[in-house]
Design an enzyme around this catalytic site. Structure first.
Site: not given
Ligand code: IMP
Length: 432
Positions: A13, A16, A40-41, A225
Site C-alpha cells: 500500500d 505502487k 489492490g492497486h 504487496q
C-alpha cells in the site's frame, strides 16, 4: 538493458499503482510476477478511480499487460475485472496476456484460507481471505492447477478428482465443514466455461517477455504487496505467501537478472500495515488516527483500516539492499503537510539494551524505535508539480530519508492523480 522493476519497500500500500501507471508511459509492456487478487492497486485519472487487483495497472494506458507465471489467478475474479474495465471503456483484448503456467486460486483455497483464519482467533495472520496462501502451498506441494491445464479437459477432470478428494477429507475431518465439500464434475464444468472466455489470452508469457527483450523493448515488472510481506524476508509468519522482492521478477516473470537495469522502490512518507504482525513505529494514538484519516488509509482490497506509524528508516534501508533499489519514489508526503513535527525511526533499541540499525531476525514485537525529530513544513504541498515549489523543510525530510536508507529519490508524488507528480529526471529510467 530493458527491464525496470517496481517494488514496495514497506508492508504494501505504498502507492505502487500510481507510480507504475506513471512509468508505464515510457514502457512497452508491464508484467506482474507474483501475488494474486490480494493486491489492490488504485489509479486515478480524469474523474475516474480504478482499483485493480490482478491486471497490471499498465492496462489503463493500453500498454501490453502480462500476468506472469508467478502470479496466482482466481479465474472468475479475473473475468470480473476484465468486465469492469470494459464497462469503464478499457478494452483488454489484444493487450492482456496470461501465463499458461500461472496457478489457479480455486474455491477450496479461498474457503480454507477463511476457515483457518477464523480458527486462529487472536493468532490470525489477518489475510485478505482470497486464498492466496493455500494456492501457493498447493503450487509448491505439486497439487496445483495451472491455467494451461484447462486446455486438456480429460486430464483436468482426473486431476480435480484427485485434488478434491483430499480437500473434501480436510473439510470433513479437520474443519468440520462437510456441508461445504466440492464436487469435481461441477467444478470441472464451471471452470471449463470460464476457460472458454479466457483461452485466447493464455500464452507462454516467458517466450513473449523474452522476445520483447530481444527486440530491446522496455519492460516494467510490477511488484505487489511489499518487501516486509515477502515470504523469506518479511515479518514471518505475518507475511504473504510469495517472494515480493525484486529478485522474483526473474523467476515469476521469466526473465534473466542481467536484463534488469533499474529497481524503483516505492516508499510511503510514513508507515502503514494491514493485518497482524509486528510494526515497531505503530502509533496507537491521536497521531496515528490523523495519519489514517488524512491519508485515507483503508485497504483497497478489504476496506480494513490500516495501522499507521512514523517512517521507519531501518525497514526501508533493509529493503533498499534486498531489492537492489536504484532510486526511490516517495509517496504521500502531502499527508504530512499539517504536522507540527515529524519523527523518523533511525534505529531499534532491543529489550536487552542493544541497538540495531539493520532489521533484526527476532524481537520485532518488543523493539523500541529510536527517533529523530524534524520540524514539519506546515504548508500545503498537495498537487505541487515543481521541485522548486517544495518547502525547504520537506526537502530536509526527504534528504534525511535518502541519507538514512541509502538511495536517491527519483519521483515525488504529491497527490493521488497522475499529474500530482514531480519526476526529478524523466530520462533516467531504462538507461543503464
Ligand atoms: P494474504 O496475502 O491474503 O495471504 O495476506 C497475508 C498478509 O499480507 C496480510 O497481513 C495481508 O493484510 C497482507 N497483504 C496481502 N496483500 C496485501 C496488499 O496488497 N497490500 C497490503 N497488505 C497486503
Amino acid at each position: 538493458m530493458t527491464a525496470l522493476v517496481v517494488v514496495g519497500t514497506q508492508w504494501g500500500d505504498e502507492g505502487k499503482g500510481k507510480i507504475v501507471d506513471l512509468l508505464t508511459e515510457q514502457a512497452d509492456a508491464v508484467v506482474r510476477y507474483q501475488g494474486g487478487n490480494n493486491a489492490g492497486h488504485t489509479v486515478m485519472f480524469g474523474d475516474q478511480t480504478h482499483i485493480l487487483h490482478l491486471i497490471p495497472s499498465g492496462i489503463l494506458r493500453d500498454t501490453m499487460s502480462i500476468l506472469g507465471n508467478g502470479v496466482v489467478i482466481d479465474l472468475p475474479e479475473l473475468l470480473k475485472e476484465i468486465e469492469e474495465l470494459r464497462e469503464n471503456g478499457v478494452e483488454v483484448k489484444g493487450t492482456l496476456h496470461v501465463s499458461a503456467r500461472s496457478h489457479l486460486v480455486m474455491p477450496w483455497h479461498r474457503l480454507i484460507d477463511q476457515l483457518r483464519e477464523a480458527g486462529k482467533g487472536e493468532k490470525k495472520i489477518g489475510t485478505t481471505g482470497r486464498g492466496i496462501g493455500p494456492a501457493y502451498e498447493d503450487k509448491v506441494g505439486r497439487r496445483g492447477i495451472r491455467m494451461g491445464d484447462l486446455r486438456h479437459p480429460k486430464q483436468f477432470l482426473d486431476r480435480l478428482e484427485e485434488i478434491i478428494a483430499e480437500k473434501n477429507a480436510m473439510l470433513n475431518h479437520l474443519y468440520d465443514a462437510s456441508d461445504q465439500c466440492f464436487d469435481p464434475a461441477s467444478i470441472h464444468r464451471e471452470y471449463l466455461e470460464y476457460f472458454e472466455r479466457i483461452e485466447s489470452y493464455v500464452t507462454e508469457t516467458p517466450t513473449l517477455v523474452n522476445s520483447l527483450v530481444e527486440k530491446g523493448r522496455r519492460l516494467l515488472f510490477e511488484g505487489a504487496q511489499g518487501t516486509f510481506l515477502d515470504i523469506d524476508h518479511g515479518t514471518y509468519p505475518f507475511v504473504t505467501s510469495s517472494n515480493t522482492v525484486s529478485g522474483n521478477a526473474c523467476a515469476g516473470g521469466g526473465i534473466g537478472p542481467r536484463h534488469i537495469s533499474d529497481v524503483v522502490g516505492i516508499v510511503k512518507a510514513y508507515t502503514t500495515r494491514v493485518g497482524s504482525g509486528p510494526f515497531p513505529t505503530e502509533l496507537l494514538d491521536q497521531t496515528g488516527d490523523s495519519l489514517r484519516s488524512v491519508g485515507q488509509e483503508f485497504g483497497a482490497t478489504t476496506g480494513r483500516p490500516r495501522r499507521c506509524g512514523w517512517f521507519d528508516a531501518v525497514l526501508v534501508r533493509y529493503a533498499v539492499r534486498l531489492n537492489g533499489i536504484t532510486s526511490l519514489a516517495l509517496t504521500k508526503l502531502d499527508i504530512l503537510d499539517e504536522f507540527e513535527t515529524l519523527k523518523l525511526c533511525v534505529g531499534y533499541r532491543m529489550t536487552d539494551g542493544s541497538t540495531h540499525t539493520d532489521f533484526p531476525f527476532e524481537g520485532h514485537e518488543d523493539v523500541e524505535p529510536i527517533y529523530e525529530e524534524l520540524p514539519g513544513w506546515k504548508t500545503k504541498t498537495a498537487g505541487l508539480t515543481k521541485y522548486n515549489d517544495l518547502p525547504m523543510r520537506l526537502l530536509d525530510y526527504l534528504k534525511r530519508i535518502e541519507e538514512l536508507v541509502g538511495a536517491p529519490a527519483s519521483i515525488i508524488s504529491t497527490g493521488p492523480k497522475r499529474e500530482d507528480t514531480i519526476v526529478l529526471n524523466p530520462d533516467q529510467f531504462w538507461k543503464s
